[in-house]
Motif scaffolding. Structure first.
Motif, PDB file in Angstrom:
ATOM      1  N   GLU A 276       0.830  -1.205   0.000  1.00  0.00           N
ATOM      2  CA  GLU A 276       0.000   0.000   0.000  1.00  0.00           C
ATOM      3  C   GLU A 276       0.863   1.254   0.000  1.00  0.00           C
ATOM      4  O   GLU A 276       0.634   2.189  -0.772  1.00  0.00           O
ATOM      5  N   ASP A 277       1.851   1.282   0.889  1.00  0.00           N
ATOM      6  CA  ASP A 277       2.698   2.465   0.993  1.00  0.00           C
ATOM      7  C   ASP A 277       3.471   2.704  -0.297  1.00  0.00           C
ATOM      8  O   ASP A 277       3.584   3.839  -0.768  1.00  0.00           O
ATOM      9  N   GLY A 278       3.987   1.619  -0.902  1.00  0.00           N
ATOM     10  CA  GLY A 278       4.741   1.763  -2.141  1.00  0.00           C
ATOM     11  C   GLY A 278       3.892   2.264  -3.288  1.00  0.00           C
ATOM     12  O   GLY A 278       4.325   3.102  -4.088  1.00  0.00           O
ATOM     13  N   LEU A 279       2.677   1.759  -3.378  1.00  0.00           N
ATOM     14  CA  LEU A 279       1.776   2.176  -4.448  1.00  0.00           C
ATOM     15  C   LEU A 279       1.422   3.652  -4.335  1.00  0.00           C
ATOM     16  O   LEU A 279       1.499   4.413  -5.309  1.00  0.00           O
ATOM     17  N   ALA A 285       1.977  11.560  -9.979  1.00  0.00           N
ATOM     18  CA  ALA A 285       1.165  12.395 -10.877  1.00  0.00           C
ATOM     19  C   ALA A 285      -0.282  12.477 -10.434  1.00  0.00           C
ATOM     20  O   ALA A 285      -1.094  13.133 -11.097  1.00  0.00           O
ATOM     21  N   GLY A 286      -0.626  11.818  -9.331  1.00  0.00           N
ATOM     22  CA  GLY A 286      -1.983  11.905  -8.820  1.00  0.00           C
ATOM     23  C   GLY A 286      -2.619  10.547  -8.614  1.00  0.00           C
ATOM     24  O   GLY A 286      -2.057   9.508  -8.948  1.00  0.00           O
ATOM     25  N   LEU A 287      -3.822  10.574  -8.043  1.00  0.00           N
ATOM     26  CA  LEU A 287      -4.590   9.365  -7.760  1.00  0.00           C
ATOM     27  C   LEU A 287      -6.013   9.540  -8.257  1.00  0.00           C
ATOM     28  O   LEU A 287      -6.613  10.606  -8.077  1.00  0.00           O
ATOM     29  N   VAL A 288      -6.538   8.485  -8.871  1.00  0.00           N
ATOM     30  CA  VAL A 288      -7.946   8.456  -9.255  1.00  0.00           C
ATOM     31  C   VAL A 288      -8.594   7.301  -8.497  1.00  0.00           C
ATOM     32  O   VAL A 288      -8.119   6.165  -8.565  1.00  0.00           O
ATOM     33  N   ILE A 289      -9.673   7.600  -7.780  1.00  0.00           N
ATOM     34  CA  ILE A 289     -10.340   6.601  -6.948  1.00  0.00           C
ATOM     35  C   ILE A 289     -11.692   6.268  -7.572  1.00  0.00           C
ATOM     36  O   ILE A 289     -12.595   7.113  -7.613  1.00  0.00           O
ATOM     37  N   ALA A 294     -14.166  -1.317   1.484  1.00  0.00           N
ATOM     38  CA  ALA A 294     -13.275  -1.109   2.626  1.00  0.00           C
ATOM     39  C   ALA A 294     -11.819  -0.897   2.215  1.00  0.00           C
ATOM     40  O   ALA A 294     -11.144   0.020   2.711  1.00  0.00           O
ATOM     41  N   GLY A 295     -11.297  -1.753   1.309  1.00  0.00           N
ATOM     42  CA  GLY A 295      -9.898  -1.607   0.911  1.00  0.00           C
ATOM     43  C   GLY A 295      -9.627  -0.276   0.235  1.00  0.00           C
ATOM     44  O   GLY A 295      -8.592   0.357   0.464  1.00  0.00           O
ATOM     45  N   THR A 296     -10.582   0.169  -0.591  1.00  0.00           N
ATOM     46  CA  THR A 296     -10.413   1.438  -1.291  1.00  0.00           C
ATOM     47  C   THR A 296     -10.513   2.612  -0.319  1.00  0.00           C
ATOM     48  O   THR A 296      -9.774   3.596  -0.443  1.00  0.00           O
ATOM     49  N   VAL A 297     -11.409   2.507   0.654  1.00  0.00           N
ATOM     50  CA  VAL A 297     -11.522   3.561   1.670  1.00  0.00           C
ATOM     51  C   VAL A 297     -10.214   3.687   2.446  1.00  0.00           C
ATOM     52  O   VAL A 297      -9.746   4.795   2.741  1.00  0.00           O
ATOM     53  N   GLN A 298      -9.604   2.551   2.784  1.00  0.00           N
ATOM     54  CA  GLN A 298      -8.314   2.576   3.469  1.00  0.00           C
ATOM     55  C   GLN A 298      -7.281   3.329   2.636  1.00  0.00           C
ATOM     56  O   GLN A 298      -6.515   4.151   3.161  1.00  0.00           O
ATOM     57  N   GLU A 299      -7.255   3.071   1.327  1.00  0.00           N
ATOM     58  CA  GLU A 299      -6.297   3.743   0.452  1.00  0.00           C
ATOM     59  C   GLU A 299      -6.574   5.238   0.374  1.00  0.00           C
ATOM     60  O   GLU A 299      -5.640   6.051   0.308  1.00  0.00           O
ATOM     61  N   ILE A 300      -7.849   5.623   0.372  1.00  0.00           N
ATOM     62  CA  ILE A 300      -8.197   7.048   0.324  1.00  0.00           C
ATOM     63  C   ILE A 300      -7.594   7.784   1.508  1.00  0.00           C
ATOM     64  O   ILE A 300      -6.896   8.799   1.356  1.00  0.00           O
TER      65      ILE A 300
END
Length: 367
Positions: A276-279, A285-289, A294-300
């Motif tokens: 997760e941290d590496g990704l 250049a940014g993130l698109v969600i 749950a997993g995606t919320v954690q990444e947000i």
């Protein structure tokens, strides 16, 4: 200290006339160089990570101050690998024996069994493996601008949302960005697929083929096999730049999520925290969600933290959530993001939009 990751590098070191002390030799077959190495005594501080060497050479190296890390013949993966995984490598044996026989499935069970039996050696090998993958990922990406695309694994291949994620990936990669995802099925696979495809026509053709097996339930084998066949068709078409367009960063922590194959390289980890941290750290250049749970919320929220604490005068990469209803009603995290971003640079970096074209416009406008 020099890292020696190819036989060409080893040949150069042996021919240089300088001391070999302190070299790091990673995952090399040394059988063709044994005579040269047995003739040398300037070996103090050499570290040999895996690879192939005779007992005689191993003893010679240790007697002259080298450190030789052992391999485990029972391990389904190479802990000392110097490169990222390739799709057919993780799924080797799929067509003949099914998914459970593949290195990917066996690696998950190997790690799970080690946790159950508290095997310290396997734990050490897993840690070395993940560090090797991190090193390989950094070399693979170089200084390329990376955009992360996050989203849930449940998205089906025959859905409009899947097609939209594929179009997003293709547009971002065609503009010169490397599309990096969590490397799993669903939205992640779609973004990697679109990024890998050399043209919009190739995206459309791939979507039509993949829709015949819309999910990895009930059969990972069928789901992965049609993907591998489609991957082979895609990579036969030459790209003008021959560059990296698509990277997957999955984890064996989620054993129920098979990796998607539509990547130039796959950085698969045992540790989900490192993955997760590496990704997120590499998404410069940014993130698109996209839609997720749950997993995606954690990444947000993991991605929001450094943006929240960033210096006010720093230019921040955009964080774009796609799906107004989803992120404000179904999974209402947007209100918390808005509150955190009030009067901070975070507030200028986050965006909530309704479709992938808007998301691409924001990311490409920043790039």
């Amino acid at each position: 200290m020099d890292e020696i990751e190819t036989l060409r590098d080893l040949d150069a070191a042996l021919a240089s006339g300088t001391s070999l002390r302190g070299l790091r030799i990673q995952d090399l077959d040394l059988t063709g160089h044994e005579g040269q190495l047995l003739a040398r005594s300037d070996l103090e501080g050499i570290v040999v990570l895996g690879g192939r060497l005779s007992p005689e050479l191993g003893e010679h190296l240790r007697l002259h101050g080298a450190l030789v890390f052992p391999t485990d013949p029972h391990a389904p993966v190479n802990a000392y690998r110097a490169s990222l995984y390739q799709p057919h490598e993780l799924y080797a044996g799929l067509d003949s024996s099914g998914y459970e026989s593949t290195p990917d499935a066996r690696a998950y069970h190997w790690a799970k069994d080690a946790d159950l039996h508290h095997d310290a050696f396997v734990t050490l090998l897993r840690a070395i493996h993940d560090d090797s993958v991190t090193d390989a990922l950094g070399e693979f990406l170089g200084g390329s601008p990376v955009v992360g695309v996050m989203g849930g694994h449940a998205l089906k291949r025959d859905s409009e949302a899947y097609a939209g994620a594929a179009r997003l990936g293709h547009r971002l990669a065609s503009a010169g960005l490397v599309v990096a995802t969590g490397g799993g099925p669903g939205a992640m696979e779609a973004a990697n697929l679109g990024a890998l495809c050399p043209s919009p026509e190739a995206v459309t053709e791939a979507l039509g083929r993949l829709a015949r097996i819309p999910s990895f339930h009930p059969s990972i084998r069928d789901w992965a096999q049609i993907a591998l066949d489609t991957y082979d068709e895609i990579v036969r078409i030459p790209l003008s730049d021959n560059g990296v367009r698509s990277v997957g960063i999955p984890t064996w922590f989620y054993g129920h999520e098979p990796p998607n194959v539509f990547c130039n390289g796959i950085a698969k980890y045992f540790s989900n925290a490192l993955r997760e941290d590496g990704l997120l750290a590499r998404s410069t250049a940014g993130l698109v969600i996209l839609h997720g749970a749950a997993g995606t919320v954690q990444e947000i929220f993991q991605s929001i933290t450094p943006l929240y604490y960033a210096e006010e005068d720093r230019a921040l990469p955009p964080l774009v959530l796609v799906g107004v209803d989803h992120w404000s009603r179904d999974v209402p995290v947007w209100h918390a993001i808005e509150a955190l971003g009030r009067d901070r640079g975070l507030g200028r970096a986050v965006h909530l939009v309704d479709d992938v074209d808007e998301a691409a416009d924001i990311v490409l406008g920043h790039a």
